[in-house]
Design a protein around this motif. Structure first.
Motif, PDB file in Angstrom:
ATOM      1  N   HIS A   6      -4.913   5.467   7.027  1.00 48.51           N
ATOM      2  CA  HIS A   6      -3.725   4.892   7.664  1.00 48.51           C
ATOM      3  C   HIS A   6      -3.314   5.642   8.925  1.00 48.51           C
TER       4      HIS A   6
ATOM      5  N   VAL B 230       0.356   6.858  -6.660  1.00 45.71           N
ATOM      6  CA  VAL B 230      -0.597   7.950  -6.457  1.00 45.71           C
ATOM      7  C   VAL B 230       0.119   9.291  -6.540  1.00 45.71           C
TER       8      VAL B 230
ATOM      9  N   TYR C 223      -5.862   8.619   1.903  1.00 43.09           N
ATOM     10  CA  TYR C 223      -4.701   7.836   2.340  1.00 43.09           C
ATOM     11  C   TYR C 223      -4.340   8.138   3.787  1.00 43.09           C
TER      12      TYR C 223
ATOM     13  N   LEU D 194       2.059   1.686  -3.429  1.00 43.77           N
ATOM     14  CA  LEU D 194       0.950   2.199  -4.230  1.00 43.77           C
ATOM     15  C   LEU D 194       0.876   3.720  -4.097  1.00 43.77           C
ATOM     16  N   PHE D 195       1.201   4.216  -2.895  1.00 50.74           N
ATOM     17  CA  PHE D 195       1.170   5.667  -2.680  1.00 50.74           C
ATOM     18  C   PHE D 195       2.197   6.374  -3.567  1.00 50.74           C
TER      19      PHE D 195
ATOM     20  N   GLU E 200       0.834  -1.209   0.000  1.00 51.16           N
ATOM     21  CA  GLU E 200       0.000   0.000   0.000  1.00 51.16           C
ATOM     22  C   GLU E 200       0.867   1.257   0.000  1.00 51.16           C
ATOM     23  N   TRP E 201       2.005   1.144   0.683  1.00 49.06           N
ATOM     24  CA  TRP E 201       2.923   2.283   0.701  1.00 49.06           C
ATOM     25  C   TRP E 201       3.474   2.535  -0.703  1.00 49.06           C
TER      26      TRP E 201
ATOM     27  N   MET F  81      -7.826  12.060  -2.719  1.00 40.81           N
ATOM     28  CA  MET F  81      -7.012  10.847  -2.682  1.00 40.81           C
ATOM     29  C   MET F  81      -5.978  10.885  -1.545  1.00 40.81           C
TER      30      MET F  81
END
Lengths: 136, 123
Positions: free
Chosen positions: B37, A82, B33, A78-79, A75-76, B29
């Protein structure tokens, strides 16, 4: 710009790769790759959150797999996708609407610097709880 | 905004809208995030989702997010296909697939959000 290569339909990957790339072409190609990846993730995201309809137990068992450090690392990363797509998107808007063609290379470099800083900051937000647990 | 009248009706609306939705998505977005988190629980437990979804503002935000992101993504993919010379049957096939897949997943996402129940809280 001196020579113009004829586009070879059969070997378009090879032809594309053979072009000399400056910041603009890297930005263009990475914007596409990150964009397609993010759309793919959006499909997966809608699929993976659909157990919400089945209530607390179903969802919590399903989502537990995504709370492991491995998935958190994914997920990190993926950031990073982004961030690239976001910051380069802002760069595109500035090029289109704010005379950015005159300073688009500088914008690209600023985007990378801001992106790296934000990536590390998000890493802290995501993993600070894990780090605190280690030292308890 | 349009310099020439002719440039209207040739995809220029979707060009502008791609930028507008993009700018909105950047903010939403990154906020999404951070919120998801901020604590290990905030994005990965049913209770946290349920608590947020008691607010209709949050539901509206999430519905907007799904719709805008899906539009922006599919329009982006369509933009990639437009870089190539397509025959009209290819245009129709790709356009239809994008619209059908997009609608299906968007409706699935909307259904997931709207299915989350409202619960009575003790306070």
């Amino acid at each position: 710009m001196a020579e113009f290569k004829k586009f070879d339909q059969r070997n378009w990957v090879k032809t594309n790769l053979s072009y000399k790339k400056d910041t603009g072409s890297w930005a263009w190609i990475l914007h596409r790759i990150t964009g397609i990846a993010l759309l793919g993730y959006l499909f997966m995201h809608i699929y993976s959150l659909s157990p919400l309809s089945q209530g607390k137990e179903a969802f919590d068992t399903f989502i537990a797999a995504y709370t492991t450090p491995f998935f958190m690392a994914l997920e990190w990363f993926l950031f990073a996708f982004v961030l690239f797509h976001s910051l380069n998107g802002v760069r595109i808007v500035l090029v289109d609407w704010a005379d950015g063609a005159k300073y688009h290379k500088a914008l690209y470099r600023y985007s990378i610097v801001i992106g790296v800083v934000m990536f590390l900051a998000m890493g802290y937000v995501m993993f600070s709880h894990e780090i605190h647990k280690l030292f308890k | 905004m349009y310099k020439h009248r002719n440039s209207q009706g040739s995809g220029s609306f979707s060009w502008v809208f791609q930028r507008v939705t993009g700018l909105i998505l950047v903010v939403v977005m990154i906020g999404h995030y951070i919120l998801m988190h901020y604590t290990p629980e905030s994005g990965h437990t049913y209770d946290a989702v349920l608590a947020r979804m008691q607010s209709n503002w949050y539901r509206v935000l999430d519905l907007t997010f799904v719709v805008l992101a899906m539009y922006h993504g599919l329009n982006g993919v369509w933009g990639i296909f437009r870089d190539y010379k397509l025959k009209s049957w290819q245009t129709i096939t790709i356009m239809s697939l994008l619209i059908i897949i997009g609608l299906a997943f968007t409706l699935w996402g909307i259904k997931t959000i709207l299915d989350i129940p409202y619960v009575q809280t003790s306070n």
